[in-house]
Design a protein around this motif. Structure first.
Motif, mmCIF file in Angstrom:
data_model
loop_
_atom_site.group_PDB
_atom_site.id
_atom_site.type_symbol
_atom_site.label_atom_id
_atom_site.label_comp_id
_atom_site.label_asym_id
_atom_site.label_seq_id
_atom_site.Cartn_x
_atom_site.Cartn_y
_atom_site.Cartn_z
ATOM 1 N N GLU A 183 1.102 -1.310 -0.081
ATOM 2 C CA GLU A 183 -0.171 0.122 -0.052
ATOM 3 C C GLU A 183 0.934 1.206 -0.110
ATOM 4 O O GLU A 183 0.505 2.387 -0.719
ATOM 5 C CB GLU A 183 -0.884 -0.027 0.838
ATOM 6 C CG GLU A 183 -1.770 1.216 1.365
ATOM 7 C CD GLU A 183 -2.629 1.399 0.275
ATOM 8 O OE1 GLU A 183 -3.102 2.847 0.053
ATOM 9 O OE2 GLU A 183 -2.973 0.546 -0.491
ATOM 10 N N THR A 230 -3.802 3.954 -11.705
ATOM 11 C CA THR A 230 -4.300 2.418 -11.660
ATOM 12 C C THR A 230 -5.358 2.453 -12.843
ATOM 13 O O THR A 230 -5.427 1.409 -13.640
ATOM 14 C CB THR A 230 -4.788 1.889 -10.606
ATOM 15 O OG1 THR A 230 -5.880 2.567 -10.100
ATOM 16 C CG2 THR A 230 -3.754 1.455 -9.447
ATOM 17 N N LYS A 231 -6.137 3.438 -12.705
ATOM 18 C CA LYS A 231 -7.184 3.715 -13.767
ATOM 19 C C LYS A 231 -6.761 3.779 -15.288
ATOM 20 O O LYS A 231 -7.169 3.224 -16.097
ATOM 21 C CB LYS A 231 -8.243 4.918 -13.548
ATOM 22 C CG LYS A 231 -8.807 4.677 -12.114
ATOM 23 C CD LYS A 231 -10.366 5.406 -12.007
ATOM 24 C CE LYS A 231 -11.110 4.972 -11.293
ATOM 25 N NZ LYS A 231 -12.365 5.822 -11.026
ATOM 26 N N PRO A 267 2.890 1.471 -17.872
ATOM 27 C CA PRO A 267 3.423 2.138 -16.612
ATOM 28 C C PRO A 267 4.046 3.566 -17.056
ATOM 29 O O PRO A 267 3.828 4.766 -16.445
ATOM 30 C CB PRO A 267 4.085 1.418 -15.911
ATOM 31 C CG PRO A 267 3.596 -0.137 -16.413
ATOM 32 C CD PRO A 267 3.202 0.169 -17.632
ATOM 33 N N TYR A 297 5.882 1.596 -8.250
ATOM 34 C CA TYR A 297 5.623 2.804 -8.882
ATOM 35 C C TYR A 297 5.064 3.830 -7.540
ATOM 36 O O TYR A 297 4.157 2.989 -6.715
ATOM 37 C CB TYR A 297 4.479 2.842 -10.073
ATOM 38 C CG TYR A 297 5.171 2.472 -11.255
ATOM 39 C CD1 TYR A 297 6.083 2.964 -11.993
ATOM 40 C CD2 TYR A 297 5.239 0.863 -11.424
ATOM 41 C CE1 TYR A 297 6.535 2.381 -13.293
ATOM 42 C CE2 TYR A 297 5.428 0.147 -12.692
ATOM 43 C CZ TYR A 297 6.357 1.046 -13.396
ATOM 44 O OH TYR A 297 7.077 0.239 -14.612
ATOM 45 N N ARG A 354 -2.758 9.059 -2.374
ATOM 46 C CA ARG A 354 -3.678 7.815 -2.857
ATOM 47 C C ARG A 354 -4.673 8.239 -4.073
ATOM 48 O O ARG A 354 -4.809 7.267 -4.899
ATOM 49 C CB ARG A 354 -4.480 7.324 -1.745
ATOM 50 C CG ARG A 354 -4.051 6.435 -0.390
ATOM 51 C CD ARG A 354 -4.764 6.022 0.538
ATOM 52 N NE ARG A 354 -4.235 5.169 1.421
ATOM 53 C CZ ARG A 354 -3.943 5.248 2.512
ATOM 54 N NH1 ARG A 354 -4.087 6.770 3.043
ATOM 55 N NH2 ARG A 354 -3.308 4.437 3.300
ATOM 56 N N LYS A 393 -2.459 7.681 -7.091
ATOM 57 C CA LYS A 393 -2.453 6.148 -7.200
ATOM 58 C C LYS A 393 -3.363 5.677 -7.963
ATOM 59 O O LYS A 393 -3.137 4.989 -8.664
ATOM 60 C CB LYS A 393 -1.973 5.600 -5.906
ATOM 61 C CG LYS A 393 -1.776 4.006 -5.919
ATOM 62 C CD LYS A 393 -1.658 3.401 -4.411
ATOM 63 C CE LYS A 393 -1.649 1.703 -4.558
ATOM 64 N NZ LYS A 393 -1.627 1.375 -3.381
ATOM 65 N N LYS A 394 -4.563 6.199 -7.297
ATOM 66 C CA LYS A 394 -5.761 5.765 -8.022
ATOM 67 C C LYS A 394 -5.948 5.932 -9.376
ATOM 68 O O LYS A 394 -6.387 5.336 -10.370
ATOM 69 C CB LYS A 394 -7.238 6.233 -7.259
ATOM 70 C CG LYS A 394 -8.371 5.633 -7.561
ATOM 71 C CD LYS A 394 -9.597 6.379 -6.896
ATOM 72 C CE LYS A 394 -9.335 6.020 -5.482
ATOM 73 N NZ LYS A 394 -10.619 6.496 -4.594
ATOM 74 N N TYR A 449 2.312 1.126 -6.012
ATOM 75 C CA TYR A 449 1.792 0.238 -6.875
ATOM 76 C C TYR A 449 2.648 -0.880 -7.255
ATOM 77 O O TYR A 449 3.682 -0.388 -8.051
ATOM 78 C CB TYR A 449 0.977 1.051 -8.138
ATOM 79 C CG TYR A 449 0.355 0.041 -9.043
ATOM 80 C CD1 TYR A 449 -0.972 -0.437 -8.759
ATOM 81 C CD2 TYR A 449 0.921 -0.419 -10.036
ATOM 82 C CE1 TYR A 449 -1.690 -1.254 -9.441
ATOM 83 C CE2 TYR A 449 0.300 -1.388 -11.056
ATOM 84 C CZ TYR A 449 -1.158 -1.707 -10.673
ATOM 85 O OH TYR A 449 -1.781 -2.765 -11.371
ATOM 86 N N LEU A 509 -3.875 2.524 -16.019
ATOM 87 C CA LEU A 509 -3.296 1.487 -16.286
ATOM 88 C C LEU A 509 -4.254 0.269 -17.331
ATOM 89 O O LEU A 509 -4.031 -0.567 -18.136
ATOM 90 C CB LEU A 509 -2.544 0.739 -15.352
ATOM 91 C CG LEU A 509 -1.411 1.119 -14.968
ATOM 92 C CD1 LEU A 509 -0.833 0.336 -13.864
ATOM 93 C CD2 LEU A 509 -0.113 1.091 -16.031
ATOM 94 N N ASN A 510 -5.498 0.515 -16.924
ATOM 95 C CA ASN A 510 -6.540 -0.316 -17.452
ATOM 96 C C ASN A 510 -6.966 0.204 -18.862
ATOM 97 O O ASN A 510 -7.814 -0.543 -19.372
ATOM 98 C CB ASN A 510 -7.745 -0.161 -16.516
ATOM 99 C CG ASN A 510 -7.717 -0.928 -15.077
ATOM 100 O OD1 ASN A 510 -6.922 -1.887 -15.172
ATOM 101 N ND2 ASN A 510 -8.089 -0.275 -14.098
ATOM 102 N N TYR A 517 3.562 -3.516 -9.783
ATOM 103 C CA TYR A 517 3.493 -3.749 -11.058
ATOM 104 C C TYR A 517 4.252 -5.230 -11.274
ATOM 105 O O TYR A 517 5.378 -5.129 -11.391
ATOM 106 C CB TYR A 517 3.813 -2.645 -12.108
ATOM 107 C CG TYR A 517 3.517 -2.949 -13.545
ATOM 108 C CD1 TYR A 517 2.074 -2.802 -14.068
ATOM 109 C CD2 TYR A 517 4.377 -3.564 -14.251
ATOM 110 C CE1 TYR A 517 1.895 -2.939 -15.172
ATOM 111 C CE2 TYR A 517 4.084 -3.502 -15.656
ATOM 112 C CZ TYR A 517 3.014 -3.313 -16.219
ATOM 113 O OH TYR A 517 2.559 -3.788 -17.446
#
Length: 203
Positions: free
Chosen positions: A3, A72-73, A82, A60, A65, A68-69, A49, A75-76, A51
């Motif tokens: 985390e 991650t979005k 990255p 990464y 936060r 970070k969020k 994060y 990356l989708n 990976y």
């Protein structure tokens, strides 16, 4: 898996920082490593994060936060890895990115390294209407020189570090050279050079 990592800033480079915790140095790639230059040998918390790919394992890291969020979005989205996601976050203009996605402004999104028209369209299709949980509380402070005082260094050295960081984000020699003459006229810290460079590259 991880985390966050809390520890001492031991190294800052163009691509990553090293955080020491209990005798272990964690190599963490961040959008703009030089925001930590003013925090050498002090304790920080970096939200991470982990990976994992068949040929790569990497950490990464982000200041919040929310960052970070968003990472991650991104990356989708098909076509964004990255490195591309870091380059988008490095601009420090998250509100503009979100606005471009919501308003389907492909011309703004394609200014980021590695983002072509197809990827920009995919970002819009995948993320439009799905970023409300990030934007309200997201006030990036990536380049606040008052919060992160510049290390004592020569202007030339700071500029060269900024160039290395920009290239690590994926900007080409041609793009960097185009804005270099204007930037060299100013005496700035590394992270300030990066901020100004990104502002010009995204115009």
């Amino acid at each position: 898996m991880y985390e966050f990592v809390k520890g001492t800033v031991e190294f800052v480079g163009p691509e990553y920082i090293v955080i020491e915790n209990n005798g272990i140095g964690y190599q963490i790639s961040t959008p703009n490593p030089f925001i930590y230059a003013g925090k050498m040998n002090t304790n920080v918390t970096v939200y991470t994060y982990h990976y994992v790919r068949e040929d790569l394992m990497a950490l990464y890291g982000f200041e919040t936060r929310e960052e970070k969020k968003l990472f991650t979005k991104l990356l989708n989205v098909s076509g964004i890895g990255p490195k591309g996601a870091l380059a988008i976050l490095a601009s420090g203009e998250v509100q503009q990115v979100v606005s471009a996605i919501e308003n389907e402004d492909e011309s703004f999104l394609v200014k980021f390294p590695g983002v072509g028209k197809k990827t920009a369209r995919q970002m819009i299709l995948d993320l439009k209407g799905k970023l409300q949980d990030i934007v309200p509380d997201y006030f990036p402070n990536l380049f606040n020189a008052d919060t992160f005082p510049a290390a004592v260094q020569s202007t030339n050295h700071a500029f060269e570090e900024a160039v290395l960081a920009l290239k690590a984000l994926g900007y080409s020699d041609k793009e960097v050279k185009k804005i270099s003459p204007e930037l060299r006229k100013e005496q700035l810290s590394t992270d300030q050079y990066i901020k100004k460079a990104l502002q010009r590259l995204l115009k």
